[in-house]
Design an enzyme around this catalytic site. Structure first.
Site, mmCIF file in Angstrom:
data_model
loop_
_atom_site.group_PDB
_atom_site.id
_atom_site.type_symbol
_atom_site.label_atom_id
_atom_site.label_comp_id
_atom_site.label_asym_id
_atom_site.label_seq_id
_atom_site.Cartn_x
_atom_site.Cartn_y
_atom_site.Cartn_z
ATOM 1 N N GLN A 100 -11.142 -12.264 -1.895
ATOM 2 C CA GLN A 100 -10.225 -10.954 -2.054
ATOM 3 C C GLN A 100 -9.062 -11.513 -2.741
ATOM 4 O O GLN A 100 -8.851 -12.830 -2.234
ATOM 5 C CB GLN A 100 -10.108 -10.168 -0.718
ATOM 6 C CG GLN A 100 -11.164 -9.489 0.384
ATOM 7 C CD GLN A 100 -11.589 -9.401 0.853
ATOM 8 O OE1 GLN A 100 -13.019 -9.189 1.967
ATOM 9 N NE2 GLN A 100 -10.775 -8.345 2.464
ATOM 10 N N SER A 157 -2.641 -8.984 -2.436
ATOM 11 C CA SER A 157 -2.184 -7.872 -2.616
ATOM 12 C C SER A 157 -2.735 -7.087 -0.792
ATOM 13 O O SER A 157 -2.220 -6.589 -0.782
ATOM 14 C CB SER A 157 -2.318 -6.854 -3.541
ATOM 15 O OG SER A 157 -4.204 -6.934 -3.478
ATOM 16 N N VAL A 185 0.445 -0.976 -0.154
ATOM 17 C CA VAL A 185 -0.378 0.454 -0.054
ATOM 18 C C VAL A 185 0.864 1.253 -0.228
ATOM 19 O O VAL A 185 0.599 2.455 -0.577
ATOM 20 C CB VAL A 185 -0.765 0.013 1.170
ATOM 21 C CG1 VAL A 185 -2.261 1.153 1.005
ATOM 22 C CG2 VAL A 185 -2.020 -1.144 0.750
ATOM 23 N N ARG A 217 -10.855 2.606 12.986
ATOM 24 C CA ARG A 217 -12.400 4.009 12.291
ATOM 25 C C ARG A 217 -13.188 3.675 12.912
ATOM 26 O O ARG A 217 -13.960 4.447 12.778
ATOM 27 C CB ARG A 217 -12.318 2.223 11.886
ATOM 28 C CG ARG A 217 -10.905 2.043 10.550
ATOM 29 C CD ARG A 217 -11.353 0.674 9.221
ATOM 30 N NE ARG A 217 -10.465 1.008 8.111
ATOM 31 C CZ ARG A 217 -10.038 0.169 7.683
ATOM 32 N NH1 ARG A 217 -10.602 -1.237 8.869
ATOM 33 N NH2 ARG A 217 -8.834 -1.172 7.349
ATOM 34 N N CYS A 261 -10.604 -1.618 2.593
ATOM 35 C CA CYS A 261 -10.510 -2.132 1.492
ATOM 36 C C CYS A 261 -12.045 -2.835 0.631
ATOM 37 O O CYS A 261 -12.624 -1.754 -0.155
ATOM 38 C CB CYS A 261 -9.472 -3.274 0.969
ATOM 39 S SG CYS A 261 -9.101 -4.327 1.651
ATOM 40 N N HIS A 264 -9.681 -7.004 -5.940
ATOM 41 C CA HIS A 264 -11.584 -7.701 -5.319
ATOM 42 C C HIS A 264 -12.489 -7.341 -5.748
ATOM 43 O O HIS A 264 -12.514 -6.571 -6.155
ATOM 44 C CB HIS A 264 -11.712 -6.458 -3.660
ATOM 45 C CG HIS A 264 -10.227 -7.106 -2.607
ATOM 46 N ND1 HIS A 264 -9.214 -7.639 -2.733
ATOM 47 C CD2 HIS A 264 -9.718 -6.600 -1.487
ATOM 48 C CE1 HIS A 264 -8.796 -7.280 -1.433
ATOM 49 N NE2 HIS A 264 -8.712 -6.679 -0.557
HETATM 50 P P1 A2P Z 1 9.517 -2.873 6.606
HETATM 51 O O1 A2P Z 1 9.758 -3.056 4.912
HETATM 52 O O2 A2P Z 1 10.598 -2.082 6.915
HETATM 53 O O3 A2P Z 1 9.141 -3.813 6.755
HETATM 54 P P2 A2P Z 1 3.355 -5.463 3.782
HETATM 55 O O4 A2P Z 1 1.757 -4.681 3.392
HETATM 56 O O5 A2P Z 1 3.015 -4.639 2.103
HETATM 57 O O6 A2P Z 1 3.726 -6.218 4.560
HETATM 58 O O7 A2P Z 1 4.124 -3.455 3.960
HETATM 59 C C1 A2P Z 1 3.989 -3.139 5.944
HETATM 60 C C2 A2P Z 1 4.325 -2.004 5.980
HETATM 61 O O8 A2P Z 1 4.500 -1.389 6.966
HETATM 62 C C3 A2P Z 1 6.290 -1.950 5.039
HETATM 63 O O9 A2P Z 1 6.921 -0.719 4.686
HETATM 64 C C4 A2P Z 1 7.029 -2.091 6.257
HETATM 65 O O10 A2P Z 1 8.443 -1.716 6.687
HETATM 66 C C5 A2P Z 1 6.432 -1.403 7.242
HETATM 67 N N1 A2P Z 1 6.268 -1.521 8.448
HETATM 68 C C6 A2P Z 1 5.739 -2.942 9.482
HETATM 69 N N2 A2P Z 1 6.194 -2.749 11.160
HETATM 70 C C7 A2P Z 1 6.774 -2.023 11.662
HETATM 71 C C8 A2P Z 1 6.746 -1.635 12.433
HETATM 72 N N3 A2P Z 1 6.850 -1.630 13.360
HETATM 73 N N4 A2P Z 1 6.822 0.190 12.073
HETATM 74 C C9 A2P Z 1 8.213 1.192 10.892
HETATM 75 N N5 A2P Z 1 6.754 0.094 9.718
HETATM 76 C C10 A2P Z 1 6.592 -0.993 9.778
#
Ligand code: A2P
Length: 341
Positions: free
Chosen positions: A157, A160, A16, A101, A130, A243
């Site tokens: 769904q 992604s 996202v 939310r 979503c 979706h």
């Molecule tokens: P990172 O890539 O450093 O793990 P997705 O939904 O595609 O899995 O992406 C999740 C997003 O949230 C990624 O950018 C991930 O970063 C970030 N993220 C997950 N945990 C944390 C956290 N504790 N602090 C900051 N960002 C986070």
């Protein structure tokens, strides 16, 4: 000169977050500086924004100092912890997680449906789930003409919606199975390739899932009508992105398929794709990468007094998440609401 803003994307490396960066640039959001934030793992990682390389930073308690607007897409835990930190630093938050939310102090906004709700924000605005977004975009114009009393929805769904790791898992499992190897399972409780999982988010005590409950609660809040009955079944399917939903609507007064098509053909954010004679109907491979919510298969449900069946498809990363968040940001810019009251 019109104002430009320092904009943070929290979760900038995720599925996202990547769509947020792309859409902010595509729509020429007035960004003075983009601040990409993610976990410590991603600190220093080069990311693209509007054709330029920006370096990802670790999310910390000081990340929002001097930032005007933050789009959060790093999960509910991160939003619960850091959205108040951002707000207290004077940064307006648009949060894509479920964390805020249903908080009565937090507007839950779909710009085509309830844009007026941005006016009462107190620093945090929530982006709906979503599956709810694409359903209410289609319900709203019909509800305005002949009140909807009940909706029964089943979702299909894409992976992604779970994140970048789930997209990789679908591709890897598909490759492995086609190569005659056993699939490795890590993201979902079962194999997702060549399968369907009637299980999204956690199970609740009544046997429903949290995803289904989100559709029930959020639909009422966004449409501002707690009397609408909503019954949802949410299913993960082996589709990469986009979706789909089977939506059954019951109205208080008659609504013909012809009239519904006429209304939907003029509805904001909606694209009517409904011509059985040419096999034209919404599909995720068509809606993926597009901004509109596609609707088709509009037909009468003869088993109830005033019923219609519809098939609704949208890009869950765009309209279901990043695009809706950026559109909320645009409403804030238009109304000069990028400030914490
Ligand atoms: P990172 O890539 O450093 O793990 P997705 O939904 O595609 O899995 O992406 C999740 C997003 O949230 C990624 O950018 C991930 O970063 C970030 N993220 C997950 N945990 C944390 C956290 N504790 N602090 C900051 N960002 C986070």
């Amino acid at each position: 000169m019109s104002r430009e803003y320092r904009v943070a994307v929290v979760g900038a490396t995720g599925a996202v977050g990547m769509a947020m960066r792309t859409i902010l640039a595509e729509r020429r959001f007035p960004v003075k500086e983009l601040v990409p934030l993610a976990s410590a793992r991603s600190a220093g990682k080069p990311l693209d924004f509007a054709g330029e390389t920006v370096l990802c930073r670790e999310l910390t308690g000081h990340s929002f100092d001097g930032v005007d607007l933050a789009l959060f897409s790093a999960g509910a835990g991160t939003s619960l912890d850091y959205a108040p930190v951002a707000r207290d630093a004077g940064c307006v938050v648009i949060d894509n997680s479920s964390a805020w939310r249903m908080d009565p102090q937090v507007p839950l906004v779909v710009p085509e449906v309830n844009p007026e709700d941005v006016a009462w924000h107190k620093g945090i605005i929530a982006n709906p789930n979503c599956s709810t977004i694409q359903m209410v975009v289609v319900m709203k114009p019909l509800h305005g003409e002949a009140r909807i009393t009940r909706v029964v929805v089943s979702t299909y769904q894409a992976v992604s919606g779970t994140g970048a790791e789930a997209i990789d898992e679908l591709v890897r499992q598909s490759d492995d199975i086609l190569a005659g190897k056993g699939p490795q399972i890590s993201v979902y409780p079962h194999q997702i390739a060549f399968n369907c999982l009637p299980h999204i988010d956690v199970f609740l005590e009544d046997g429903s899932t949290k995803e289904e409950q989100k559709m029930v609660d959020e639909t009422k809040k966004i449409l501002g009508d707690p009397s609408i009955k909503v019954s949802a079944t949410c299913v993960r399917v082996p589709v990469r992105n986009g979706h789909s939903e089977s939506v059954n609507l019951e109205f208080a007064t008659p609504m013909s398929p012809e009239r519904a098509r006429e209304i939907l053909s003029r509805a904001p954010g909606v694209l009517l794709a409904d011509d059985p004679a040419t096999n034209t109907y919404p599909m995720p491979i068509v809606a993926s990468g597009k901004d509109e919510t596609y609707v088709g298969r509009v037909r009468r449900d003869p088993t109830v007094a005033n019923g219609l069946n519809l098939w609704v498809v949208a890009d869950n990363l765009r309209k279901g998440a990043a695009l809706n968040a950026v559109q909320i940001g645009e409403l804030l810019v238009e109304r000069d609401l990028i400030r914490v009251p």
